[in-house]
Design an enzyme around this catalytic site. Structure first.
Site, PDB file in Angstrom:
ATOM      1  N   PRO A   1       0.898  -1.282  -0.010  1.00  0.00           N
ATOM      2  CA  PRO A   1       0.160  -0.066  -0.071  1.00  0.00           C
ATOM      3  C   PRO A   1       0.829   1.406   0.047  1.00  0.00           C
ATOM      4  CG  PRO A   1      -0.532  -1.455   1.724  1.00  0.00           C
ATOM      5  CD  PRO A   1       0.507  -2.110   1.348  1.00  0.00           C
TER       6      PRO A   1
ATOM      7  N   GLY B   1       3.652   3.836   5.162  1.00  0.00           N
ATOM      8  CA  GLY B   1       4.904   3.449   6.192  1.00  0.00           C
ATOM      9  C   GLY B   1       5.742   2.196   5.799  1.00  0.00           C
ATOM     10  N   LEU B   2       5.086   1.572   4.744  1.00  0.00           N
ATOM     11  CA  LEU B   2       5.899   0.187   4.507  1.00  0.00           C
ATOM     12  C   LEU B   2       6.726   0.342   3.339  1.00  0.00           C
ATOM     13  CD1 LEU B   2       2.373  -1.602   4.571  1.00  0.00           C
ATOM     14  CD2 LEU B   2       4.201  -1.669   6.219  1.00  0.00           C
TER      15      LEU B   2
ATOM     16  N   SER C   1       6.828   2.176   0.224  1.00  0.00           N
ATOM     17  CA  SER C   1       6.539   1.917  -1.008  1.00  0.00           C
ATOM     18  C   SER C   1       7.459   3.014  -1.962  1.00  0.00           C
ATOM     19  CB  SER C   1       5.245   2.265  -1.186  1.00  0.00           C
ATOM     20  OG  SER C   1       4.864   3.727  -0.859  1.00  0.00           O
ATOM     21  N   SER C   2       7.631   4.254  -1.226  1.00  0.00           N
ATOM     22  CA  SER C   2       8.470   5.188  -2.108  1.00  0.00           C
ATOM     23  C   SER C   2       9.995   4.806  -2.160  1.00  0.00           C
ATOM     24  CB  SER C   2       8.141   6.482  -1.580  1.00  0.00           C
ATOM     25  OG  SER C   2       8.933   6.759  -0.297  1.00  0.00           O
TER      26      SER C   2
ATOM     27  N   ASP D   1      15.058   3.480   5.251  1.00  0.00           N
ATOM     28  CA  ASP D   1      13.859   2.821   4.481  1.00  0.00           C
ATOM     29  C   ASP D   1      14.977   2.191   3.188  1.00  0.00           C
ATOM     30  OD1 ASP D   1      12.260   4.036   6.056  1.00  0.00           O
ATOM     31  OD2 ASP D   1      10.977   4.754   4.506  1.00  0.00           O
TER      32      ASP D   1
HETATM   33  O1  PMV Z   1       8.518   7.024   5.491  1.00  0.00           O
HETATM   34  P1  PMV Z   1       8.409   6.076   6.883  1.00  0.00           P
HETATM   35  O2  PMV Z   1       6.775   6.052   7.074  1.00  0.00           O
HETATM   36  O3  PMV Z   1       8.834   4.806   6.396  1.00  0.00           O
HETATM   37  O4  PMV Z   1       8.828   6.699   7.834  1.00  0.00           O
HETATM   38  C1  PMV Z   1      10.333   6.563   8.192  1.00  0.00           C
HETATM   39  C2  PMV Z   1      10.960   6.613   9.500  1.00  0.00           C
HETATM   40  C3  PMV Z   1      11.095   7.880  10.221  1.00  0.00           C
HETATM   41  O5  PMV Z   1      11.997   7.465  11.118  1.00  0.00           O
HETATM   42  C4  PMV Z   1       9.933   8.412  10.736  1.00  0.00           C
HETATM   43  C5  PMV Z   1      11.741   9.030   9.175  1.00  0.00           C
HETATM   44  C6  PMV Z   1      13.227   8.683   8.736  1.00  0.00           C
HETATM   45  O6  PMV Z   1      13.660   9.368   7.969  1.00  0.00           O
HETATM   46  O7  PMV Z   1      13.588   7.897   9.338  1.00  0.00           O
END
Ligand code: PMV
Length: 336
Positions: free
Chosen positions: A114, A118-119, A121-122, A165
Site C-alpha cells: 500500500p 509506512g511500508l 513504497s516510495s 528505508d
Molecule cells: O517514511 P516512513 O513512514 O517509512 O518513515 C520513515 C521513518 C522515520 O523515522 C519516521 C523517518 C526517517 O527518515 O527515518
C-alpha cells in the site's frame, strides 16, 4: 544468462527490477536523532519494467505507469507534467540524476505494498527504478550508487530522511541501522527464528515529512522530555537486537509494545493505530506497534503462529491486511 543479457539478446529491449517494501521493527523517529533502529525488508514490494516509451508524441520526458495498491495512472516529470505532484518531482529529479538518456524511457511499476502506509513504497520505487535503469543500460549494478540515487529521490519524497528505508530495502533481511554524526552503520541481524508478521493498514499515514517536522516542533518546546523518550527507545532497540539474535521472540514482542507506548507519547499514534494494536494483542500477537512515520499508516504484529488469524481480525474490523515475513533474496533479477 542474466536478465540484461536475455533482454539484449532477445531484442526485447526491456529490463526488469524489483525492490521489497520494509517495516521498522523498532526505533522510527528516534533514528532521525541519531538513535539506532531495527528494520527488515518485506516479502512483497515493487516490480519495474524499463523499456523504450511506446508513444513518443504524448509528452516530454520519461513516463511512469503505475498499477497496484495505491496510485494507478501515468506520471510525467516537471511542473507541467502528469500525475501527483510528488511523483512528477521525483521523476524530474531522476532525469537530473541520470541525464537525457532516460528521456525516452517508460517505467512500468507494479506495487504490491500500500502506498503511503509506512511500508517503504516510495523507497522501494526509488531502489527499483535505480536498479532497472542500470540494468536497462547493461551496467553493473552497484548497490552504493543505487542507494545514493534512491536517497536523492527520497529527499524529494520525504525531505531529510534518515536513510533507514532504502538501506533496509537494498540490504535485505533484518538490519541494525545507526546514522551517527560521521557515518552510517548497517549490520545484518540474523535470527534463528523466522520473523512472521500480520500487517494491518489504517490508511495513508500523515506524511513522513509532516510527521517528522511536527515532532521536531514539539521537541523544540519540550527538549528534555523528548530526550528521555529517545533514550528509552534506544534501550529498547539494544535489547531487541540481543533478543532477535538469540531467537527470544516473546521478548521482541514485549519490546515492540513498549516502543508503541513511546510512539504514542511522541504524538505519532492515532486512535485507529491503537485499535489495530489492541486487536492484534487480543488475538495473541507477541507484540504490536505502528511502523514508519505514523499519523495513520500500518501496524505490524509479531506472531509465533496464527498470523492469518490476526490478519483476518484486522480485515473484519474493516482494515486492509496481509501476512508478511522478512525477504532476503533482494539481489534476484526479477521476483515473480
Ligand atoms: O517514511 P516512513 O513512514 O517509512 O518513515 C520513515 C521513518 C522515520 O523515522 C519516521 C523517518 C526517517 O527518515 O527515518
Amino acid at each position: 544468462m542474466t536478465q540484461t543479457e536475455f533482454s539484449k539478446n532477445s531484442g526485447a529491449d526491456v529490463a526488469f527490477s524489483y525492490a521489497p517494501g520494509k517495516i521498522i521493527v523498532a526505533g522510527e523517529h528516534a533514528v532521525v536523532y541519531g538513535c539506532p533502529a531495527i528494520a527488515l525488508a518485506l516479502d512483497r514490494g515493487v516490480r519495474i519494467a524499463v523499456t523504450k516509451a511506446r508513444f513518443e508524441s504524448e509528452g516530454k520526458g520519461p513516463v511512469l505507469r503505475a498499477t497496484g495498491l495505491g496510485f494507478v495512472g501515468e506520471v510525467r516529470p516537471g511542473p507541467s507534467g502528469l500525475g501527483p505532484d510528488v511523483l512528477r518531482r521525483g521523476l524530474q529529479r531522476l532525469v537530473e540524476l541520470c541525464g537525457d538518456r532516460i528521456q525516452d524511457l517508460e517505467f512500468i511499476a507494479d506495487c504490491a505494498i500500500p502506498v503511503g502506509g509506512g511500508l517503504g513504497s516510495s523507497a522501494a520505487l526509488s531502489v527499483a527504478l535505480g536498479r532497472g535503469i542500470f540494468r536497462y543500460f547493461g551496467e553493473e549494478i552497484n548497490d552504493g550508487s543505487v542507494v545514493e540515487m534512491a536517497m536523492e529521490l527520497e529527499r524529494v519524497f520525504h525531505g531529510n530522511p534518515s536513510g533507514i528505508d532504502h538501506s533496509s530495502i537494498t540490504h535485505g533481511g533484518c538490519i541494525w541501522y545507526h546514522r551517527g554524526e560521521q557515518n552510517v552503520k548497517i549490520e545484518s541481524l540474523t535470527s534463528p527464528r523466522i520473523l512472521r508478521f500480520a500487517v494491518g493498514v489504517a490508511g495513508p499515514h500523515g506524511g513522513t515529512l509532516q510527521m517528522v517536522s511536527a515532532l521536531r516542533e514539539r521537541m523544540r518546546r519540550h527538549p528534555d522530555m523528548h530526550r528521555h523518550i529517545f533514550e528509552g527507545i534506544s534501550q529498547i532497540v539494544f535489547r531487541m537486537r540481543d533478543a532477535l539474535l538469540e531467537g527470544r521472540l516473546a521478548e521482541v514482542g514485549e519490546l515492540m509494545n513498549i516502543n508503541q507506548g513511546y510512539l504514542n507519547a511522541l504524538g505519532v499514534s492515532t486512535p485507529e493505530l491503537e485499535r489495530l494494536c489492541t486487536i492484534a494483542r487480543d488475538e495473541g500477537a507477541l507484540g504490536a506497534k505502528l511502523t514508519g512515520a505514523g499519523g495513520g499508516g500500518a501496524v505490524i504484529a509479531l506472531v509465533d503462529e496464527g498470523a492469518e488469524r490476526i490478519a483476518q481480525a484486522f480485515k473484519q474490523a474493516g482494515y486492509f491486511s496481509f501476512c508478511a515475513q522478512a525477504f532476503d533474496e533482494v539481489k534476484t533479477n526479477y521476483a515473480s
